[in-house]
Motif scaffolding. Structure first.
Motif, PDB file in Angstrom:
ATOM      1  N   GLU A   1       0.804  -1.225   0.000  1.00  0.00           N
ATOM      2  CA  GLU A   1       0.000   0.000   0.000  1.00  0.00           C
ATOM      3  C   GLU A   1       0.836   1.274   0.000  1.00  0.00           C
ATOM      4  O   GLU A   1       0.519   2.227  -0.732  1.00  0.00           O
ATOM      5  N   PRO A   2       1.915   1.376   0.793  1.00  0.00           N
ATOM      6  CA  PRO A   2       2.675   2.637   0.817  1.00  0.00           C
ATOM      7  C   PRO A   2       3.641   2.812  -0.354  1.00  0.00           C
ATOM      8  O   PRO A   2       4.307   3.857  -0.449  1.00  0.00           O
ATOM      9  N   ARG A   3       3.730   1.849  -1.241  1.00  0.00           N
ATOM     10  CA  ARG A   3       4.660   1.959  -2.369  1.00  0.00           C
ATOM     11  C   ARG A   3       4.142   2.957  -3.402  1.00  0.00           C
ATOM     12  O   ARG A   3       2.941   3.204  -3.516  1.00  0.00           O
ATOM     13  N   LEU A   4       5.052   3.484  -4.203  1.00  0.00           N
ATOM     14  CA  LEU A   4       4.659   4.290  -5.352  1.00  0.00           C
ATOM     15  C   LEU A   4       3.841   3.430  -6.304  1.00  0.00           C
ATOM     16  O   LEU A   4       4.117   2.230  -6.472  1.00  0.00           O
ATOM     17  N   ASP A   5       2.845   4.018  -6.945  1.00  0.00           N
ATOM     18  CA  ASP A   5       2.088   3.239  -7.917  1.00  0.00           C
ATOM     19  C   ASP A   5       2.868   3.163  -9.229  1.00  0.00           C
ATOM     20  O   ASP A   5       3.948   3.745  -9.372  1.00  0.00           O
ATOM     21  N   ARG A   6       2.325   2.450 -10.193  1.00  0.00           N
ATOM     22  CA  ARG A   6       3.072   2.166 -11.425  1.00  0.00           C
ATOM     23  C   ARG A   6       3.388   3.421 -12.233  1.00  0.00           C
ATOM     24  O   ARG A   6       4.398   3.465 -12.943  1.00  0.00           O
ATOM     25  N   VAL A   7       2.534   4.436 -12.147  1.00  0.00           N
ATOM     26  CA  VAL A   7       2.816   5.692 -12.852  1.00  0.00           C
ATOM     27  C   VAL A   7       3.855   6.501 -12.089  1.00  0.00           C
ATOM     28  O   VAL A   7       4.797   7.055 -12.681  1.00  0.00           O
ATOM     29  N   GLU A   8       3.736   6.574 -10.769  1.00  0.00           N
ATOM     30  CA  GLU A   8       4.702   7.316  -9.953  1.00  0.00           C
ATOM     31  C   GLU A   8       6.112   6.754 -10.100  1.00  0.00           C
ATOM     32  O   GLU A   8       7.093   7.509 -10.096  1.00  0.00           O
ATOM     33  N   ARG A   9       6.229   5.439 -10.240  1.00  0.00           N
ATOM     34  CA  ARG A   9       7.557   4.814 -10.352  1.00  0.00           C
ATOM     35  C   ARG A   9       8.293   5.236 -11.611  1.00  0.00           C
ATOM     36  O   ARG A   9       9.515   5.083 -11.697  1.00  0.00           O
ATOM     37  N   ARG A  10       7.578   5.764 -12.590  1.00  0.00           N
ATOM     38  CA  ARG A  10       8.214   6.193 -13.829  1.00  0.00           C
ATOM     39  C   ARG A  10       8.889   7.550 -13.681  1.00  0.00           C
ATOM     40  O   ARG A  10       9.602   7.982 -14.575  1.00  0.00           O
ATOM     41  N   ASP A  11       8.654   8.217 -12.566  1.00  0.00           N
ATOM     42  CA  ASP A  11       9.228   9.539 -12.338  1.00  0.00           C
ATOM     43  C   ASP A  11      10.459   9.394 -11.443  1.00  0.00           C
ATOM     44  O   ASP A  11      10.348   9.201 -10.232  1.00  0.00           O
ATOM     45  N   SER A  12      11.631   9.496 -12.048  1.00  0.00           N
ATOM     46  CA  SER A  12      12.881   9.305 -11.303  1.00  0.00           C
ATOM     47  C   SER A  12      13.044  10.313 -10.182  1.00  0.00           C
ATOM     48  O   SER A  12      13.689  10.023  -9.171  1.00  0.00           O
ATOM     49  N   ARG A  13      12.457  11.478 -10.350  1.00  0.00           N
ATOM     50  CA  ARG A  13      12.582  12.508  -9.318  1.00  0.00           C
ATOM     51  C   ARG A  13      11.971  12.049  -8.009  1.00  0.00           C
ATOM     52  O   ARG A  13      12.453  12.400  -6.925  1.00  0.00           O
TER      53      ARG A  13
ATOM     54  N   ALA B   1      12.987   1.654 -36.927  1.00  0.00           N
ATOM     55  CA  ALA B   1      12.018   2.233 -36.001  1.00  0.00           C
ATOM     56  C   ALA B   1      12.317   1.835 -34.564  1.00  0.00           C
ATOM     57  O   ALA B   1      12.036   2.592 -33.629  1.00  0.00           O
ATOM     58  N   VAL B   2      12.890   0.638 -34.381  1.00  0.00           N
ATOM     59  CA  VAL B   2      13.324   0.231 -33.038  1.00  0.00           C
ATOM     60  C   VAL B   2      14.470   1.135 -32.573  1.00  0.00           C
ATOM     61  O   VAL B   2      14.520   1.562 -31.417  1.00  0.00           O
ATOM     62  N   ILE B   3      15.390   1.434 -33.490  1.00  0.00           N
ATOM     63  CA  ILE B   3      16.489   2.364 -33.175  1.00  0.00           C
ATOM     64  C   ILE B   3      15.911   3.728 -32.795  1.00  0.00           C
ATOM     65  O   ILE B   3      16.284   4.327 -31.781  1.00  0.00           O
ATOM     66  N   GLY B   4      14.994   4.215 -33.615  1.00  0.00           N
ATOM     67  CA  GLY B   4      14.354   5.486 -33.316  1.00  0.00           C
ATOM     68  C   GLY B   4      13.596   5.449 -32.002  1.00  0.00           C
ATOM     69  O   GLY B   4      13.562   6.435 -31.258  1.00  0.00           O
ATOM     70  N   HIS B   5      12.997   4.300 -31.714  1.00  0.00           N
ATOM     71  CA  HIS B   5      12.282   4.124 -30.441  1.00  0.00           C
ATOM     72  C   HIS B   5      13.228   4.305 -29.258  1.00  0.00           C
ATOM     73  O   HIS B   5      12.921   5.023 -28.302  1.00  0.00           O
ATOM     74  N   GLU B   6      14.384   3.656 -29.327  1.00  0.00           N
ATOM     75  CA  GLU B   6      15.325   3.754 -28.209  1.00  0.00           C
ATOM     76  C   GLU B   6      15.900   5.170 -28.090  1.00  0.00           C
ATOM     77  O   GLU B   6      16.090   5.677 -26.984  1.00  0.00           O
ATOM     78  N   ILE B   7      16.168   5.815 -29.210  1.00  0.00           N
ATOM     79  CA  ILE B   7      16.604   7.215 -29.164  1.00  0.00           C
ATOM     80  C   ILE B   7      15.525   8.062 -28.492  1.00  0.00           C
ATOM     81  O   ILE B   7      15.814   8.923 -27.646  1.00  0.00           O
ATOM     82  N   SER B   8      14.271   7.790 -28.838  1.00  0.00           N
ATOM     83  CA  SER B   8      13.161   8.571 -28.300  1.00  0.00           C
ATOM     84  C   SER B   8      13.020   8.422 -26.793  1.00  0.00           C
ATOM     85  O   SER B   8      12.449   9.304 -26.135  1.00  0.00           O
ATOM     86  N   HIS B   9      13.517   7.311 -26.237  1.00  0.00           N
ATOM     87  CA  HIS B   9      13.459   7.163 -24.787  1.00  0.00           C
ATOM     88  C   HIS B   9      14.296   8.239 -24.082  1.00  0.00           C
ATOM     89  O   HIS B   9      14.039   8.568 -22.930  1.00  0.00           O
ATOM     90  N   GLY B  10      15.282   8.764 -24.774  1.00  0.00           N
ATOM     91  CA  GLY B  10      16.033   9.877 -24.210  1.00  0.00           C
ATOM     92  C   GLY B  10      15.220  11.153 -24.170  1.00  0.00           C
ATOM     93  O   GLY B  10      15.610  12.133 -23.515  1.00  0.00           O
ATOM     94  N   PHE B  11      14.066  11.129 -24.854  1.00  0.00           N
ATOM     95  CA  PHE B  11      13.213  12.316 -24.954  1.00  0.00           C
ATOM     96  C   PHE B  11      11.755  11.994 -24.614  1.00  0.00           C
ATOM     97  O   PHE B  11      10.855  12.723 -24.995  1.00  0.00           O
ATOM     98  N   ASP B  12      11.538  10.863 -23.922  1.00  0.00           N
ATOM     99  CA  ASP B  12      10.172  10.583 -23.480  1.00  0.00           C
ATOM    100  C   ASP B  12       9.919  11.294 -22.155  1.00  0.00           C
ATOM    101  O   ASP B  12      10.769  12.037 -21.657  1.00  0.00           O
ATOM    102  N   ASP B  13       8.756  11.063 -21.547  1.00  0.00           N
ATOM    103  CA  ASP B  13       8.401  11.831 -20.352  1.00  0.00           C
ATOM    104  C   ASP B  13       9.301  11.515 -19.162  1.00  0.00           C
ATOM    105  O   ASP B  13       9.372  12.286 -18.205  1.00  0.00           O
ATOM    106  N   SER B  14      10.020  10.400 -19.222  1.00  0.00           N
ATOM    107  CA  SER B  14      10.964  10.048 -18.157  1.00  0.00           C
ATOM    108  C   SER B  14      12.399  10.383 -18.562  1.00  0.00           C
ATOM    109  O   SER B  14      13.114  11.086 -17.845  1.00  0.00           O
ATOM    110  N   GLY B  15      12.821   9.909 -19.731  1.00  0.00           N
ATOM    111  CA  GLY B  15      14.191  10.139 -20.188  1.00  0.00           C
ATOM    112  C   GLY B  15      14.514  11.600 -20.417  1.00  0.00           C
ATOM    113  O   GLY B  15      15.667  12.024 -20.273  1.00  0.00           O
TER     114      GLY B  15
END
Length: 680
Positions: free
Chosen positions: A232-244, A512-526
């Motif tokens: 119960e006190p853990r971060l939920d699945r969306v909160e865990r995506r925020d490294s901050r 597109a997989v290459i582009g996908h991984e590059i995009s992780h540097g610019f997604d809402d977390s990366g």
């Protein structure tokens, strides 16, 4: 609604360019359903016949391009491993020799069946003897280097705000169900899974032979309640995506004040850590709740939880009977898998996960030609250039932020195929069954060796040449702290990559997989990490506002998708991967255009233009069928959207897709221009 595809569509395209027959590997035409217009149901158009004729293998949760390549790679790796087993060249003290010994200990089911529960008895005795916090702490200290036993876990890795420095983090310990939602959600599926979980835990506890059936059921209910309190006190699945939210440095003194039930100086020194001043607490809310739980001094609850955590973690290393019982819940109940994998396949997966680079040396020599790497490197450079062009042309981003984004691209590290420097397993003790080695003891030694390897990293700079996946892994990744994209050798194979195929096919798949991984540097977390891999804000306020709004719009598109009756994708949870898919398709398409501009006009192949083949290739990569329970589990636990959705939904936001297949208002694939999301 489905329509028969118009013959004029093919004829019109054939008149525009010279047509040639397929001379190189590419699209499997027999998998397509040409009774469907691509403008109405593109995924069905590309994969319809494959969907109709394909059955999911009984030992799989899903089946598609990824799973097929994974299976083929396993077959190749297993063949290589078996050849090595019979090769006297590989002595037992070599890395490859240790791999062989480990493999043999896993497949020695005769010895494992004879041992039964015996390997756990010494640890079980220590758990049963716990009377207070001090004795609990001692057991936690003993178990951490060999895999842990719950409550919390200490880990070592690159510091989020100084990626060249290794730091220690403290995270929540393991529980038996895959995600927090399984414990707290009131929706029907989670409630049903909790009931079945109690039945399963009681069944597994019976293998200890200590309690009656009634006692085991009572303990199972107690374990569910205890794990719920830990969840119960853990971060939920969306909160865990925020490294901050997971970067909370504090002094050991502050940690001691937060959780006084544990003597942290004693704990860390007992594990062999050097004197620590600061530690990263990933989830303070959890640690605060843990203090409350420990202060209640309910030792019977602790012990029930630890007995289960130990057995659950080790079950696959014990007898067939115990492993099969565990599979009945985690395989059949949670994911709908009908049959457990063969022992050889399970052994190979364990070897890959524990000593992957030792086997990787053999795999690369046999399976990865130099030409494949050279061509992939050129493609990656082209897609990076295309990405730069896309960033410079963004209308929603300011010049100031664009410079920072381009800087991040320029400093991106690219790793292809296999490491330049292989892991050194010389200090790892692995014994062959003929010399008294067992699966259980070998795993314990691997865990202890890995823990020591991590300890040695403290007070040393981060080694950014290290790989997080073995070469024989069918996957790819972006590492925020290293600002790197990594493509193991195994994914550089059909249908993702074939250096003999036309470029449109490769750009639509691995491109597109290459582009996908590059995009992780610019997604809402990366995008929270800068060019050096540090968690730092490099955005203007207005640009961040625009980016967040675009991400919300994309999340809403996915949240509207119902994969099963009443089961929707969580667009916020999957946002990073969805941004990756959308950015990846766009960048790879532009990369293909750069190639075609330099290479000259490309002919039709099988009646399709390069642009059409690009999009067909993308949808081919994501062809998949999944079991109902697997889909339910994926929606709750996996940040990736189901493959069936990935194959078409990103394309609905790409203007070039509409042009390639003449998609108009009223068509099934049509999305009004103002509703199309354009981020990168």
């Amino acid at each position: 609604m489905l329509f028969v595809v118009s013959v004029l569509f093919g004829l019109h395209q054939m008149q525009a360019q010279e047509t040639i027959s397929k001379k190189a590997p590419g699209i499997e035409l027999s998998n397509m359903d040409k009774t469907v217009k691509p403008s109405d149901n593109f995924y069905r158009f590309v994969n319809g016949n494959w969907i109709d004729k394909t059955e999911i293998p009984s030992d799989k949760t899903a089946w598609g391009s990824f799973e097929q390549l994974f299976q083929e790679t396993e077959t190749d790796a297993l063949k290589i491993l078996k050849e090595a087993v019979n090769n006297p060249q590989y002595q037992s003290n070599s890395d490859q020799g240790k791999t062989i010994s480990f493999y043999k200990s896993i497949t020695d089911t005769v010895a494992r069946n004879k041992q039964g529960i015996d390997p756990l008895k010494p640890y079980l005795a220590k758990i049963n003897a716990i009377k207070n916090n001090q004795e609990l702490q001692q057991v936690l200290m003993e178990m951490q280097p060999i895999g842990g036993i719950g409550f919390f876990s200490a880990n070592i890795g690159a510091d989020d705000k100084d990626s060249n420095k290794n730091s220690v983090s403290l995270s929540p310990g393991r529980v038996g169900l895959p995600d927090r939602d399984y414990y707290i959600s009131k929706e029907k599926d989670s409630e049903e899974k909790r009931e079945k979980y109690v039945t399963h835990v009681a069944r597994m506890l019976a293998f200890y032979g200590e309690g009656t059936a009634e006692q085991n059921v009572a303990d199972a209910k107690k374990i569910l309640a205890f794990e719920t309190a830990l969840s119960e006190p853990r971060l939920d699945r969306v909160e865990r995506r925020d490294s901050r939210k997971q970067y909370n440095p504090m002094t050991i003194a502050a940690l001691q004040k937060m959780v006084p039930a544990i003597n942290w100086d004693v704990y860390f020194s007992g594990l062999g850590f050097p004197k620590l001043d600061t530690i990263i607490v990933t989830q303070p809310r959890y640690m605060t709740a843990l203090q409350t739980i420990l202060s209640e001094n309910k030792t019977d609850d602790w012990k029930a939880y630890m007995r289960w955590t130990l057995l659950n973690r080790i079950a696959g290393q014990l007898s067939n009977k115990i492993g099969d019982a565990n599979f009945d819940f985690y395989g059949k109940t949670l994911t709908g898998t009908l049959k457990r994998k063969a022992i050889e396949e399970r052994a190979l997966q364990t070897v890959n996960g524990s000593m992957g680079e030792a086997l990787g040396k053999l795999y690369v020599d046999k399976m990865f030609p130099p030409e494949a790497k050279a061509k992939a490197e050129k493609m990656i450079k082209n897609i990076i250039e295309a990405y730069k062009g896309r960033i410079n042309n963004l209308t929603w981003m300011s010049p100031q932020t664009k410079l920072k984004a381009i800087e991040k691209l320029n400093k991106l590290t690219i790793k292809i195929g296999y490491p330049d420097h292989w892991k050194d397993y010389s200090q790892l003790d692995i014994k062959n069954p003929a010399d008294g080695g067992s699966y259980f003891e070998n795993v314990k030694n691997i865990n202890r060796w890995s823990f020591k390897e991590d300890l040695a990293k403290l007070n040393k700079p981060v080694d950014k040449t290290e790989w997080m996946m073995s070469p024989q892994t069918v996957n790819a990744y972006y590492n925020s702290s290293y600002n790197e994209i990594v493509f193991p050798a195994a994914i550089l194979q059909p249908p993702f990559y074939n250096y003999q195929a036309d470029e449109a096919i490769n750009y639509g798949a691995i491109g597109a997989v290459i582009g996908h991984e590059i995009s992780h540097g610019f997604d809402d977390s990366g995008a929270r990490y800068n060019a050096e891999g540090n968690l730092a804000d490099w955005w203007t306020d207005e640009d961040l506002k625009q980016f967040t709004a675009l991400g919300t719009a994309l999340a809403d598109q996915y949240s509207a998708v119902e994969v099963l009756p009443g089961v929707h994708i969580d667009g916020k949870f999957t946002l990073g991967e969805n941004i990756g898919d959308l950015g990846g398709v766009n960048a790879a398409y532009d990369g293909l255009q750069l190639f075609l501009k330099s290479a000259g006009k490309a002919p039709l192949i099988d009646g399709y233009t390069p642009e059409q083949r690009f999009f067909i290739s993308w949808a081919t990569v994501w062809r998949s069928k999944a079991r109902e329970q697997s889909l339910k589990n994926q929606v709750k636990t996996d940040p990736h959207s189901p493959s069936q959705i990935r194959g078409y939904l990103p394309l609905q936001n790409v203007d070039a897709f509409y042009k390639a297949f003449n998609i108009k208002a009223g068509d099934g694939m049509y999305l009004a221009p103002e509703k199309r999301v354009k981020i990168w």
